[in-house]
Motif scaffolding. Sequence first.
Motif: not given
Length: 541
Positions: A17-25, A35-41
């Motif tokens: 299930f590769p979709e669970f590795l992406e923040n599609q929503n 670093s204050k970098e936004r957490v995403n994928d």
Amino acid sequence: MDNPNDVKELIPEFFYFPEFLENQNSFDLGRLQISKERVNDVVLPKWAKSPEDFIYKHRKALESEHVSAHLHEWIDLIFGYKQRGPAAVEALNVFYYCTYEGAVDLDAITDEKERKAVEGMISNFGQTPCQLLKSLIESVFPFGLKAQQDSSPLNMFEHLGDLKSFFVEGISDNVPLVKAVVPKNQSHSFISQGSPDTMVIITAWWGPMGEMILLTSNHDRFLYISPSRTQRFLSGPFAPGVELVAGLFVVSHDGKLLFSGGHWDNSLRVTSLVKGKTVGQHIRHMDVVTCLSTDHCGIHLISGSRDTTCMVWQVLQQNGAPVGLSSKPIQVLYGHTDEVVSVAISTELDMAISGSRDGTVIIHTVRRGQYMRCLRPPCDSSLPLSILHLAVSWEGHLLVHTCLEGKATLKDKNTLHLYSVNGKHLCSEGLKEQVTDMCVSGEYVIIGSEQGYLSIRDLYSLSLCSEPMAMRVPVRSVSVTKEQSHVLVGLDDGKLIIVGVGKPAEMRSSQITRKLWGSSKRMTQISTETEYNTHQETRCK
């Protein structure tokens, strides 16, 4: 991960299930503290090109020969004799006592606070699976696997550099061979030692009343009885303008029934290949049936029509053998605005897929007939786009062949597109050939073309795995035997081409005659295979 007290396991999604590795929503997952970098994928390792590639390589590792050879060692630790006792201590496989089955009797704890504390410990540390094997047993799994591999025919996809082609004589000279398949339910491979197999061959021979002639050959290996003794007729003329292609016909998994479309009365017909007569005639579409397909298990069949609809039918079984179709379709699927020209179905994944001349691919569920999604393959041209061929893999990868209508040259006319099971476009590959038939087998795509090439491509990248084989005349059909030992290729001049890894030693004509036909049979009564020259002078992309 280096802490021995912190035990982690990969969840099943890591393998499919590769979709669970992406923040599609686009959920707000916060920012990193430094670093204050936004957490995403999820950040992938360097060896993974994409989430799909990451999952694919995980699954390949899980299914590798190394894992198969050492799987019993893991079973011993989790379910076997090394889970508890001295063997577990020696293997450093000891966990907190509350995790083991039966170690704590919660019902016997009367103090509520103590009981909640124990429940909290169990919840925190997790639970060890039930112990299934409590004594040392000899693991035969690797040896059994090797023995099975040794007895199986060679997988042609593992020897792509050694493929050879042979053509079977005396089938249908100068008459197009529309379809050639080996039924999937046969217990042995296509060329198993001493196993009489059935092959169904459909040729475009026409009778005086417009009927089509079928050849159902009971044979061993590559031998055929003369057509006059085995031919069957598909009664009734076909509708005007219908092109006889492989997609109009489906053979049941036991090789005893033929489902066909394209008839003048808009019917979907069931023909008994044993009796040679029509045993079912279903008129539910308002126009000609243009394409058919069945699932991997032979449970359902899907039909597409000029009336823009698709219908899903249940294949009726009796004593485990197909005997016909349900009297009416279990689902009628809508959504296209033009003629449906390609269909595919997967009961296991609950997917009914249809492609149309309107340039769309629509996916419904099989069980409820519910609309899921519509795919529009990318195209830079303003010309009409048709979905001429569809194929779906075991894992749900959807392969789409598109063709620009009205374009005279082959440049940028034909394209292959790959989609994930959830409709994500993964890649596209332009073709310099006109595809006439294609199928998916495992991780490979087999394609036949009007220009007379048979090509094998990698399913995930759509790149060529080897140089295309030149068949010299247009290819009408391609199919793969269930053990991936051979590809059957039907040509426009009536030749049946068998592509596999070399020519087995037991295939010598004298041995075949003695073993199968007896000394009284003469070689003139049967015909053997001859090596077919597939040397190509020009390369295609």
